[in-house]
Scaffold this motif. Structure first.
Motif, PDB file in Angstrom:
ATOM      1  N   LYS A 151       0.631  -1.345   0.027  1.00 30.80           N
ATOM      2  CA  LYS A 151       0.088   0.093  -0.334  1.00 30.80           C
ATOM      3  C   LYS A 151       1.011   1.382   0.013  1.00 30.80           C
ATOM      4  O   LYS A 151       0.404   2.323  -0.739  1.00 30.80           O
ATOM      5  N   GLY A 152       1.904   1.151   0.763  1.00 31.16           N
ATOM      6  CA  GLY A 152       3.158   2.416   0.804  1.00 31.16           C
ATOM      7  C   GLY A 152       3.295   2.890  -0.778  1.00 31.16           C
ATOM      8  O   GLY A 152       3.474   3.748  -1.209  1.00 31.16           O
ATOM      9  N   LEU A 180       1.793   1.980  -3.309  1.00 31.72           N
ATOM     10  CA  LEU A 180       0.530   2.471  -4.178  1.00 31.72           C
ATOM     11  C   LEU A 180       0.483   4.174  -3.682  1.00 31.72           C
ATOM     12  O   LEU A 180       0.469   4.992  -4.780  1.00 31.72           O
ATOM     13  N   LEU A 181       0.923   4.535  -2.518  1.00 29.32           N
ATOM     14  CA  LEU A 181       0.485   5.723  -2.165  1.00 29.32           C
ATOM     15  C   LEU A 181       1.450   6.696  -2.804  1.00 29.32           C
ATOM     16  O   LEU A 181       1.158   7.823  -3.066  1.00 29.32           O
ATOM     17  N   ALA A 182       2.733   6.066  -2.699  1.00 27.49           N
ATOM     18  CA  ALA A 182       3.930   6.951  -3.266  1.00 27.49           C
ATOM     19  C   ALA A 182       3.651   7.192  -4.678  1.00 27.49           C
ATOM     20  O   ALA A 182       3.977   8.310  -5.202  1.00 27.49           O
ATOM     21  N   ALA A 183       3.037   6.186  -5.553  1.00 22.68           N
ATOM     22  CA  ALA A 183       2.793   6.358  -6.980  1.00 22.68           C
ATOM     23  C   ALA A 183       1.749   7.173  -7.099  1.00 22.68           C
ATOM     24  O   ALA A 183       1.543   8.020  -7.942  1.00 22.68           O
ATOM     25  N   VAL A 184       0.722   7.457  -6.217  1.00 21.78           N
ATOM     26  CA  VAL A 184      -0.366   8.050  -6.291  1.00 21.78           C
ATOM     27  C   VAL A 184       0.083   9.729  -6.164  1.00 21.78           C
ATOM     28  O   VAL A 184      -0.494  10.668  -6.859  1.00 21.78           O
ATOM     29  N   ARG A 205      -0.417  14.223   5.369  1.00 24.28           N
ATOM     30  CA  ARG A 205      -0.756  13.575   6.957  1.00 24.28           C
ATOM     31  C   ARG A 205       0.026  12.284   6.949  1.00 24.28           C
ATOM     32  O   ARG A 205       0.528  12.151   8.109  1.00 24.28           O
ATOM     33  N   GLN A 206      -0.294  11.487   6.029  1.00 25.53           N
ATOM     34  CA  GLN A 206       0.235  10.397   6.230  1.00 25.53           C
ATOM     35  C   GLN A 206       1.677  10.264   6.202  1.00 25.53           C
ATOM     36  O   GLN A 206       2.264   9.386   6.791  1.00 25.53           O
ATOM     37  N   SER A 207       2.410  11.232   5.434  1.00 29.54           N
ATOM     38  CA  SER A 207       3.696  11.122   5.470  1.00 29.54           C
ATOM     39  C   SER A 207       4.506  11.347   6.801  1.00 29.54           C
ATOM     40  O   SER A 207       5.830  10.878   6.911  1.00 29.54           O
TER      41      SER A 207
END
Length: 205
Positions: free
Chosen positions: A62-63, A65-69, A121-123
């Motif tokens: 998931k991490g 994926l989020l970085a690619a988002v 925020r997640q970062s």
């Protein structure tokens, strides 16, 4: 503004209409609707119409994926077609135009602002995401400083112009637009940027 992209190799970049782009577009929509907590890999696979293992073939975690988002939201939804010419005869004018278009696109896509706010925020607890956002910030800083430094060298800005401080202000404005863009056209911050740069840029004429 166009910046160097180091996060994905050419073979990894989402092709228009390709499976990887579909996954990223759906992930962006899910985060906009339900936040990062609502993004579950198995549910996303079902929404995209692929198997869970197939989704992990594109994004191992998931991490990832989020970085690619981050890149998809910026490069494919906001910054596409926006570019600063390093050899421009009017670096300040080009910079102002790029900032205006950037604001307009953020204002027209409030969902992107929601997603970027979630990612920021997640970062705070996700080193991979923090690194990706940090890379983007550093790249934006670099091209902005180059444009302003060229303007000083060309006499379009005064010799004592504080490039570093103004770059900080411009990046703060972009960050604000990305998460809470004003619907005013132009927004007060853009008017302030024009007042800061445009009169000074004409002093060399």
């Amino acid at each position: 503004m166009a910046v160097e992209r180091r996060s994905e190799s050419p073979g990894q970049r989402p092709q228009p209409g390709g499976r990887r782009e579909t996954i990223l577009r759906c992930a962006l929509a899910v985060v906009a609707e339900n936040g990062i907590g609502g993004l579950r890999m198995r549910d996303l696979a079902q929404r995209v119409g692929v198997s869970h293992p197939s989704l992990h073939h594109h994004f191992a975690t998931k991490g990832d994926l989020l970085a690619a988002v981050v890149d998809y939201a910026l490069d494919h939804e906001i910054l596409t077609g926006i570019e600063l010419d390093p050899a421009s005869a009017d670096p300040v004018g080009d910079l102002v135009r790029v900032l205006e278009v950037t604001h307009e696109r953020f204002a027209s896509r409030p969902d992107i602002g929601v997603v970027l706010g979630e990612l920021i925020r997640q970062s705070r607890t996700d080193p991979l995401l923090a690194a990706r956002l940090g890379d983007r910030h550093a790249a934006w800083r670099s091209v902005t400083e180059v444009a302003l430094q060229r303007a000083v060298h060309m006499g379009r800005l005064p010799s004592g112009f504080d490039v570093e401080a103004v770059t900080d202000l411009l990046l703060a404005a972009i960050t604000g637009w990305s998460t809470w863009p004003s619907q005013d056209t132009p927004p007060p911050s853009m008017r302030a940027i024009r007042a800061l740069l445009t009169p000074a840029s004409s002093t060399g004429h």
